[in-house]
Design a protein around this motif. Structure first.
Motif, PDB file in Angstrom:
ATOM      1  N   ARG A  22      54.186  24.765 -19.655  1.00 16.94           N
ATOM      2  CA  ARG A  22      55.420  25.432 -20.048  1.00 16.94           C
ATOM      3  C   ARG A  22      55.201  26.689 -20.888  1.00 16.94           C
ATOM      4  O   ARG A  22      55.959  27.631 -20.803  1.00 16.94           O
ATOM      5  CB  ARG A  22      56.301  24.454 -20.813  1.00 16.94           C
ATOM      6  N   HIS A  23      54.158  26.715 -21.699  1.00 19.47           N
ATOM      7  CA  HIS A  23      53.958  27.853 -22.598  1.00 19.47           C
ATOM      8  C   HIS A  23      53.340  29.063 -21.897  1.00 19.47           C
ATOM      9  O   HIS A  23      53.279  30.130 -22.465  1.00 19.47           O
ATOM     10  CB  HIS A  23      53.093  27.438 -23.795  1.00 19.47           C
ATOM     11  N   ARG A  24      52.885  28.913 -20.677  1.00 19.66           N
ATOM     12  CA  ARG A  24      52.264  30.026 -19.960  1.00 19.66           C
ATOM     13  C   ARG A  24      53.343  30.902 -19.317  1.00 19.66           C
ATOM     14  O   ARG A  24      54.206  30.406 -18.595  1.00 19.66           O
ATOM     15  CB  ARG A  24      51.319  29.495 -18.900  1.00 19.66           C
ATOM     16  N   GLY A  25      53.279  32.195 -19.572  1.00 14.97           N
ATOM     17  CA  GLY A  25      54.298  33.125 -19.087  1.00 14.97           C
ATOM     18  C   GLY A  25      54.357  33.214 -17.573  1.00 14.97           C
ATOM     19  O   GLY A  25      55.439  33.232 -16.985  1.00 14.97           O
ATOM     20  N   TRP A  26      53.200  33.248 -16.913  1.00 10.14           N
ATOM     21  CA  TRP A  26      53.191  33.349 -15.456  1.00 10.14           C
ATOM     22  C   TRP A  26      53.791  32.102 -14.823  1.00 10.14           C
ATOM     23  O   TRP A  26      54.459  32.190 -13.802  1.00 10.14           O
ATOM     24  CB  TRP A  26      51.775  33.599 -14.937  1.00 10.14           C
ATOM     25  N   TRP A  27      53.584  30.941 -15.443  1.00  8.58           N
ATOM     26  CA  TRP A  27      54.136  29.694 -14.900  1.00  8.58           C
ATOM     27  C   TRP A  27      55.655  29.667 -15.049  1.00  8.58           C
ATOM     28  O   TRP A  27      56.365  29.262 -14.142  1.00  8.58           O
ATOM     29  CB  TRP A  27      53.505  28.493 -15.581  1.00  8.58           C
ATOM     30  N   ARG A  28      56.148  30.130 -16.214  1.00  7.16           N
ATOM     31  CA  ARG A  28      57.600  30.173 -16.423  1.00  7.16           C
ATOM     32  C   ARG A  28      58.272  31.116 -15.440  1.00  7.16           C
ATOM     33  O   ARG A  28      59.322  30.805 -14.893  1.00  7.16           O
ATOM     34  CB  ARG A  28      57.914  30.597 -17.857  1.00  7.16           C
ATOM     35  N   LYS A  29      57.659  32.266 -15.211  1.00  6.68           N
ATOM     36  CA  LYS A  29      58.236  33.234 -14.284  1.00  6.68           C
ATOM     37  C   LYS A  29      58.248  32.685 -12.851  1.00  6.68           C
ATOM     38  O   LYS A  29      59.194  32.883 -12.107  1.00  6.68           O
ATOM     39  CB  LYS A  29      57.442  34.532 -14.324  1.00  6.68           C
TER      40      LYS A  29
END
Length: 191
Positions: A22-29
């Motif tokens: 969840r804290h990874r930006g690419w994963w959230r996007k």
């Protein structure tokens, strides 16, 4: 069956929102559109589109069929679990009969339309079958995917008509909405 579906959906939903990811930006996007709840709740129209997408990608001989089906379902706002689950119609046990039917369909359509296979498409030999043109096989793959996807809509709508409590027309939130109609004579209609 409904409990099993909800259990499976909740488990997948939690796995996608795991704290380590969840804290990874690419994963959230990448996963932001996945978290729309209406894409996970079954209703007649989203399930029909999800199954059609899943069947189309399930009949294409690619390795990441489920991933392609999930992305396509996310883009067109279809039911994601049904799109991913139906891709497993093609598995190691069913691949050979499906491929044989797709090759037969490609040959039939090519013979019916009097099309000659293109020169640039490679040919390969299959023991017991003979020489096969890649373009004929590709034509059969695409047509079988389209036919299966188009047959999905009447089948799902018939199932929904027969058993409306299992597959409602709209999600519960929209179905139970109260519509407030103003009384006659009020408003600025010039009475």
């Amino acid at each position: 069956m409904k409990r099993k579906y909800l259990w499976m959906v909740r488990r997948a939903y939690r796995a996608l929102r795991h704290p380590k990811l969840r804290h990874r930006g690419w994963w959230r996007k990448l996963t932001q559109p996945l978290f729309e709840r209406r894409l996970w709740k079954p209703c007649r129209d989203t399930v029909a589109v999800g199954i059609a997408i899943g069947l189309f990608f399930g009949l294409i001989p690619l390795i990441p069929q489920s991933l392609f089906a999930a992305i396509a379902a996310m883009r067109v706002k279809a039911n994601i679990p049904f799109a991913v689950a139906i891709t497993w119609i093609s598995n190691p046990l069913t691949n050979l009969p499906i491929w044989a039917a797709q090759l037969w369909l490609g040959n039939q359509v090519q013979g019916l339309l009097h099309l000659s296979p293109p020169e640039f498409a490679g040919t390969f030999e299959i023991p017991g079958v003979g020489v096969v043109n890649a373009a004929t096989f590709l034509l059969g793959v695409l047509l079988s995917g389209l036919i299966a996807a188009l047959l999905t809509f009447p089948a799902v709508h018939l199932f929904s008509a027969i058993m409306p409590h299992h597959l409602p027309r709209l999600p519960r939130r929209h179905r139970d909405a109260v519509v407030i109609v103003p009384p006659r004579g009020s408003g600025s209609s010039g009475n």
